[in-house]
Design a protein around this motif. Sequence first.
Motif, PDB file in Angstrom:
ATOM      1  N   ARG A 318       0.833  -1.195   0.000  1.00 46.29           N
ATOM      2  CA  ARG A 318       0.000   0.000   0.000  1.00 46.29           C
ATOM      3  C   ARG A 318       0.870   1.248   0.000  1.00 46.29           C
ATOM      4  NH1 ARG A 318      -2.251  -3.478   3.875  1.00 46.29           N
ATOM      5  NH2 ARG A 318      -4.309  -4.306   3.311  1.00 46.29           N
ATOM      6  N   ILE A 319       0.643   2.141  -0.957  1.00 46.20           N
ATOM      7  CA  ILE A 319       1.433   3.365  -1.070  1.00 46.20           C
ATOM      8  C   ILE A 319       0.514   4.578  -0.999  1.00 46.20           C
ATOM      9  CG2 ILE A 319       3.227   2.246  -2.440  1.00 46.20           C
ATOM     10  CD1 ILE A 319       2.016   3.544  -4.916  1.00 46.20           C
ATOM     11  N   THR A 440       9.844  -4.743   0.153  1.00 44.46           N
ATOM     12  CA  THR A 440       8.404  -4.734   0.394  1.00 44.46           C
ATOM     13  C   THR A 440       7.822  -6.139   0.291  1.00 44.46           C
ATOM     14  OG1 THR A 440       7.514  -4.529  -1.852  1.00 44.46           O
ATOM     15  CG2 THR A 440       8.497  -2.549  -0.879  1.00 44.46           C
ATOM     16  N   PRO A 441       6.563  -6.325   0.690  1.00 48.48           N
ATOM     17  CA  PRO A 441       5.955  -7.656   0.555  1.00 48.48           C
ATOM     18  C   PRO A 441       5.804  -8.131  -0.887  1.00 48.48           C
ATOM     19  CG  PRO A 441       4.741  -6.316   2.135  1.00 48.48           C
ATOM     20  CD  PRO A 441       5.717  -5.401   1.466  1.00 48.48           C
ATOM     21  N   VAL A 442       5.870  -7.207  -1.882  1.00 48.61           N
ATOM     22  CA  VAL A 442       5.728  -7.598  -3.287  1.00 48.61           C
ATOM     23  C   VAL A 442       7.062  -7.553  -4.026  1.00 48.61           C
ATOM     24  CG1 VAL A 442       3.320  -6.878  -3.392  1.00 48.61           C
ATOM     25  CG2 VAL A 442       5.126  -5.232  -3.988  1.00 48.61           C
ATOM     26  N   GLY A 443       8.169  -7.500  -3.279  1.00 48.70           N
ATOM     27  CA  GLY A 443       9.483  -7.492  -3.907  1.00 48.70           C
ATOM     28  C   GLY A 443      10.243  -6.220  -3.611  1.00 48.70           C
ATOM     29  N   ALA A 551      -2.396  -2.913  -9.967  1.00 47.72           N
ATOM     30  CA  ALA A 551      -3.087  -2.013  -9.060  1.00 47.72           C
ATOM     31  C   ALA A 551      -4.442  -2.626  -8.681  1.00 47.72           C
ATOM     32  CB  ALA A 551      -3.277  -0.656  -9.711  1.00 47.72           C
ATOM     33  N   LYS A 552      -4.644  -2.848  -7.375  1.00 47.76           N
ATOM     34  CA  LYS A 552      -5.887  -3.432  -6.883  1.00 47.76           C
ATOM     35  C   LYS A 552      -6.943  -2.363  -6.609  1.00 47.76           C
ATOM     36  CE  LYS A 552      -4.292  -7.676  -6.682  1.00 47.76           C
ATOM     37  NZ  LYS A 552      -4.836  -8.769  -7.529  1.00 47.76           N
ATOM     38  N   ALA A 576      -2.919   3.891  -3.227  1.00 47.34           N
ATOM     39  CA  ALA A 576      -3.162   2.776  -4.140  1.00 47.34           C
ATOM     40  C   ALA A 576      -2.620   1.502  -3.507  1.00 47.34           C
ATOM     41  CB  ALA A 576      -2.521   3.011  -5.497  1.00 47.34           C
ATOM     42  N   THR A 577      -3.190   0.382  -3.912  1.00 50.20           N
ATOM     43  CA  THR A 577      -2.744  -0.926  -3.427  1.00 50.20           C
ATOM     44  C   THR A 577      -2.260  -1.755  -4.600  1.00 50.20           C
ATOM     45  OG1 THR A 577      -4.373  -0.872  -1.638  1.00 50.20           O
ATOM     46  CG2 THR A 577      -3.401  -3.006  -2.177  1.00 50.20           C
TER      47      THR A 577
END
Length: 581
Positions: A318-319, A440-443, A551-552, A576-577
């Motif tokens: 999440r940013i 981060t959790p996504v890399g 982007a979720k 954004a997520t």
Amino acid sequence: MGCVFALFFLEQPQTQVGSMKSQWIVSAFLVMCCLQWGGVISCTPPPKDEPTKEAPAETSAEPQRESAKETQQEDTPKERTSEKTAEPNVELPVESIVELPAEPNADVPHERTPRDTFEQQQEPIADAAVAEQPPEPATPEPATPEPVIPEPSQERMTPDWGTPDDILLEKVQSNINWASLQWPPSVTFKEGKASRAIYGQVYVKGLTDTVKAAHPGLRAELGFGPWGTTPHSHPAQWKWVSATYVKNTGLGSNNHEYSATLPAQQAGLYHYAYRYSLYKGPWQVADRSDYGRKGTDDGVTLRELGVAVVVKVGATFRIGAMNLHCLIESPNTRFQALAKQWATLQLDVIGLQEVCAPSAGGADSAKTLATLLKKAGAGTYHSIFVPTHTATHGGVSYQEGLGLLTRVPVIEHHHTPLPATGTPPTGAFPRKMLWARLATPVGVVSLGSIHLSYRSDHESWRVKQVDTLKDVLSSNEAWGNARIVVGDFNAKQQTTPITNMGKQNQPTGAMAFSDLLKGYDTGLTFPAKNPSIRIDFLFMAQPSAALPLQAKDGKRLFLKPLSGGIYLSDHLGLRATLGVQ
């Protein structure tokens, strides 16, 4: 006189004495004489004028060999980056290059290897008088086990902005002149899968610059361990895999390059490094040598080990972004309310603009918000602040700049002037991009916060600034699974700076960035009281080989004022997520 007579008889040849019996009689007479006159008359025969024999010098059980370690110390290598300049060849001993010492046999005494011989102390030569004494029976000694080389000690230093502790590792004394973790500085891969190839390089004077193939005496391994650990601080938690020789490389092809992959692991954060050993000597751990780093030439630190992020399917990141409106219009009230609302969103990273610190002294607003977030129950956020210029409001002077708030680990951070060349137009002040590589959790993600020139006649200047920031984030220095830029572009949606964000730069080949709010929100952010234009953005780009992210959701924040009609800023916030596809 009897003693003299007896001595005369002893000195005569046996044939003159006549018989062995006669010799016994004379000897008995001599003993009686000495007992009678003991202490007065010396019965010791005079010394003969013969040369004294010299004691034989002790020799080593092994022939002397030239010490490769001593040769290395005499020729101090120059500072070496990933490209090594060729140096005059100094050949190692033939036996050191051709033969690999055999493994010691546990059933027989250990035979010394060439490295052991180099360090063996020479025995002193025995004194001649002692050497002439009859030798005592030799007592066999038990075989002495090989000494255990202790792990180097560490010194911990805690950065004030929340990166992993630096651990300065002592250099291992070995015959490795230089070594490195070559590339990449970080990897991102899914749980249950192996990583991409990771490369390391090593230089051994007289070996890697002369042998253009794999050598059995030189070993390389790739290792990994839990986040915040090193091979020296937690050796039991690090695992190692053998690396394969790839080629000779560098200037003059004087480095050996190796390759290996990290095996499948559970989701989480890890560090990785290379290590090398010559002729079964001590292992030399090596860290990064990219972008000005020097591998083992400047020691090994935790901060310069590689970073691996193993991603769990379904992980999210999440940013957010916010222009803080400096320290005007009730900043204390605004920041306390802002921290409470951010705490409910659980944002991982927030890019900030118009971050200010009083010129007279005091905390910058990013640090203040990190403290307020913790009080609001959001956990620990680390703040980064870089000033860009001096701003004045109501007669009060401030240091204004950019900031980041992050609760994920910071691998490194930088700030880049925007643009890099030229003369700013009238009314413009220095602009920068503050960016960081984050685990981060996504890399691994490189994220930048920017605030571009604001005047309407600065359009051409904003175009240059956009081109520069794209080139920086697209470079290998910003290596990561995704490159993100957030902030106040001071440009409307259909203007050239914004449309250029979605294009690939030519001829640099900088990546095209996508709008993370597209399809989710209009994105109108200014002015906060009645937003009619969009000048704040969240953009993302990914290399072709990256683990795909999507982007979720995307949304504007803080549309309503506080009681009393106070808005949290003159801009609306964004969030954004991102999720793993």
